[in-house]
Design a protein around this motif. Structure first.
Motif, PDB file in Angstrom:
ATOM      1  N   ASP A  14       0.753  -1.152   0.114  1.00 16.74           N
ATOM      2  CA  ASP A  14       0.192   0.397   0.238  1.00 16.74           C
ATOM      3  C   ASP A  14       1.175   0.584   0.048  1.00 16.74           C
ATOM      4  O   ASP A  14       0.337   1.787  -0.600  1.00 16.74           O
ATOM      5  CB  ASP A  14      -1.283  -0.576   0.675  1.00 16.74           C
ATOM      6  CG  ASP A  14      -1.469   1.066   1.040  1.00 16.74           C
ATOM      7  OD1 ASP A  14      -2.965   1.104   0.320  1.00 16.74           O
ATOM      8  OD2 ASP A  14      -1.194   2.276   2.273  1.00 16.74           O
ATOM      9  N   PRO A  15       1.763   1.282   0.957  1.00 17.28           N
ATOM     10  CA  PRO A  15       2.602   2.162   0.825  1.00 17.28           C
ATOM     11  C   PRO A  15       2.968   2.533  -0.359  1.00 17.28           C
ATOM     12  O   PRO A  15       4.373   4.535  -0.566  1.00 17.28           O
ATOM     13  CB  PRO A  15       4.006   2.300   1.861  1.00 17.28           C
ATOM     14  CG  PRO A  15       3.491   1.437   2.654  1.00 17.28           C
ATOM     15  CD  PRO A  15       2.547   0.835   1.622  1.00 17.28           C
ATOM     16  N   LYS A  16       3.880   1.874  -1.251  1.00 17.14           N
ATOM     17  CA  LYS A  16       4.443   2.083  -2.700  1.00 17.14           C
ATOM     18  C   LYS A  16       3.390   2.544  -3.628  1.00 17.14           C
ATOM     19  O   LYS A  16       3.760   2.825  -4.894  1.00 17.14           O
ATOM     20  CB  LYS A  16       4.706   0.561  -3.365  1.00 17.14           C
ATOM     21  CG  LYS A  16       5.820   0.322  -2.301  1.00 17.14           C
ATOM     22  CD  LYS A  16       6.975  -1.269  -2.572  1.00 17.14           C
ATOM     23  CE  LYS A  16       8.077  -1.825  -1.879  1.00 17.14           C
ATOM     24  NZ  LYS A  16       8.050  -3.485  -2.615  1.00 17.14           N
ATOM     25  N   VAL A  17       2.240   2.134  -3.732  1.00 13.37           N
ATOM     26  CA  VAL A  17       0.861   2.468  -4.396  1.00 13.37           C
ATOM     27  C   VAL A  17       0.076   3.541  -4.322  1.00 13.37           C
ATOM     28  O   VAL A  17      -1.090   3.788  -5.430  1.00 13.37           O
ATOM     29  CB  VAL A  17       0.492   0.782  -5.706  1.00 13.37           C
ATOM     30  CG1 VAL A  17       2.091  -0.078  -5.610  1.00 13.37           C
ATOM     31  CG2 VAL A  17       0.071   0.082  -3.948  1.00 13.37           C
ATOM     32  N   ASP A  18      -0.300   3.783  -3.299  1.00  5.58           N
ATOM     33  CA  ASP A  18      -1.627   4.277  -2.942  1.00  5.58           C
ATOM     34  C   ASP A  18      -1.499   5.293  -2.106  1.00  5.58           C
ATOM     35  O   ASP A  18      -2.314   5.496  -1.713  1.00  5.58           O
ATOM     36  CB  ASP A  18      -2.245   3.330  -2.376  1.00  5.58           C
ATOM     37  CG  ASP A  18      -4.156   3.458  -2.545  1.00  5.58           C
ATOM     38  OD1 ASP A  18      -4.391   4.798  -3.477  1.00  5.58           O
ATOM     39  OD2 ASP A  18      -4.989   3.401  -2.010  1.00  5.58           O
TER      40      ASP A  18
END
Length: 377
Positions: A199-203
């Motif tokens: 999640d922290p990478k994409v959103d």
């Protein structure tokens, strides 16, 4: 998406060894004297027990600090196995859960809701109580697992169109493909978030970045497209990285530990996503495509509910009748904001209409928080 939020959320991630049962604390067979007490301050996370047997547990949290905090339970590999967000100063929260697997865990408090948190190691002993399998619930889990994998599989080609447009420097085409590329993610976000590094990478949004974290993913590109109105060479590289990260998610999503109660709690979390990001307009602050995300969240929540409904209706028919009604009313209201095969830009939705949407979400969220309890009876 994990960011500093302005309204209360009880978000429970689908996880590897633990299933949190929200909305059914009054049915817990654990006495308050048996509860694990967590006292959170701005610089401490005091846990009353560091060893306890597997099975049903209750965690009572009290925030005695000056900052809003979160409490997490982490399993091996730092996977989020349970969480409670937005615990305000001077307030209390409760997590009722079932831990089936013995082993090493951590309980973490996060003052200010950022960083790795103040962690306490805990040990779960024994094997936990083995519950009799319910064929109807086993079927629901199997079908839901197929659903989340299908959503991931369908996201890849949709996201590829978006990434290709970015790499080609085509701003208009990238804008067209942006929201479409996110629908599968929005439908299954709680499962995605259970893998804490994805999640922290994409959103992640800009205000959700940790110290020294590079901003990557959809929302960085969203800002470039709508606010900066240009695509840089760095953006093209970020589009390629987005695809790498999403393909990684696609490969692991089928390995998530999914249980009936985690499905129910995931449905509630999707409504929390709507309440804290979409209705407020914070999620898609540049593109204003919040209503498309809104629809995805509602569809994902309803899918989990429909799969669990046969069992939930036997245990609490009044609850499922209420949920049917509230889902129907929310979807009907959402239809009022359609514009052809998509939705109106959210910045064109006035304050009164946003209030109507918020009220409808809250009306559904309240009974939905009881679904896990109905399933667990």
């Amino acid at each position: 998406m994990r960011v500093l939020r302005s309204s209360a959320v009880a978000a429970i991630a689908v996880a590897a060894a633990l299933t949190t049962v929200s909305g059914c604390a009054e049915k817990s067979d654990k006495k308050d004297s048996d509860a694990i007490l967590v006292k959170a301050t701005d610089d401490k996370c005091e846990v009353s027990k560091t060893s306890f047997p597997a099975g049903h547990i209750k965690i009572n949290v009290e925030n005695k600090g000056s900052k809003v905090t979160e409490v997490y339970v982490y399993g091996s590999g730092d996977r989020i196995v349970a969480e409670r967000e937005n615990i305000g100063p001077g307030t209390k929260a409760e997590i009722v859960a079932t831990i089936k697997k013995a082993g090493a865990y951590e309980i973490a408090c996060k003052p200010g809701m950022k960083g790795d948190g103040i962690r306490q190691k805990v040990t779960v002993t024994g094997d936990g109580k083995q519950e009799k399998s319910d064929p109807a619930l086993d079927k629901a889990v199997a079908e839901y697992r197929k659903y989340v994998q299908q959503q991931a599989d369908e996201t890849i080609p949709a996201a590829q169109k978006f990434a290709d447009a970015v790499k080609a420097g085509d701003v208009d085409e990238a804008k067209k493909q942006y929201a479409v590329s996110r629908i599968g993610w929005e439908r299954t976000e709680p499962v995605a978030e259970s893998f804490g590094d994805i999640d922290p990478k994409v959103d992640v949004r800009e205000d959700g970045l940790e110290k020294d974290q590079k901003w990557t993913g959809w929302h960085k590109l969203e800002k470039s497209l709508w606010e900066d109105k240009q695509i840089t060479e760095d953006d093209k590289k970020l589009a390629e990285q987005l695809m790498t990260d999403l393909k990684g998610w696609q490969k692991v999503v089928g390995t998530a530990e999914i249980t009936p109660t985690s499905m129910a709690n995931g449905a509630k979390e999707l409504l929390d996503e709507v309440a804290t990001g979409k209705v407020t307009g914070e999620e898609e602050r540049y593109s204003h495509t919040d209503l498309i995300d809104f629809q995805g969240n509602v569809e994902g929540a309803e899918k989990a509910y429909e799969l669990l409904k046969p069992v939930a209706s036997k245990n609490d028919s009044g609850l499922t009748k209420d949920l049917d009604k509230q889902f129907g009313e929310l979807k009907k209201l959402l239809d009022d904001y359609r514009d052809g095969d998509t939705f109106k830009a959210y910045d064109s939705v006035g304050k009164d209409d946003r209030k109507k949407l918020s009220d409808a979400v809250n009306a559904l969220a309240e009974p939905l928080s009881k679904l896990a309890g109905a399933v667990a009876k």
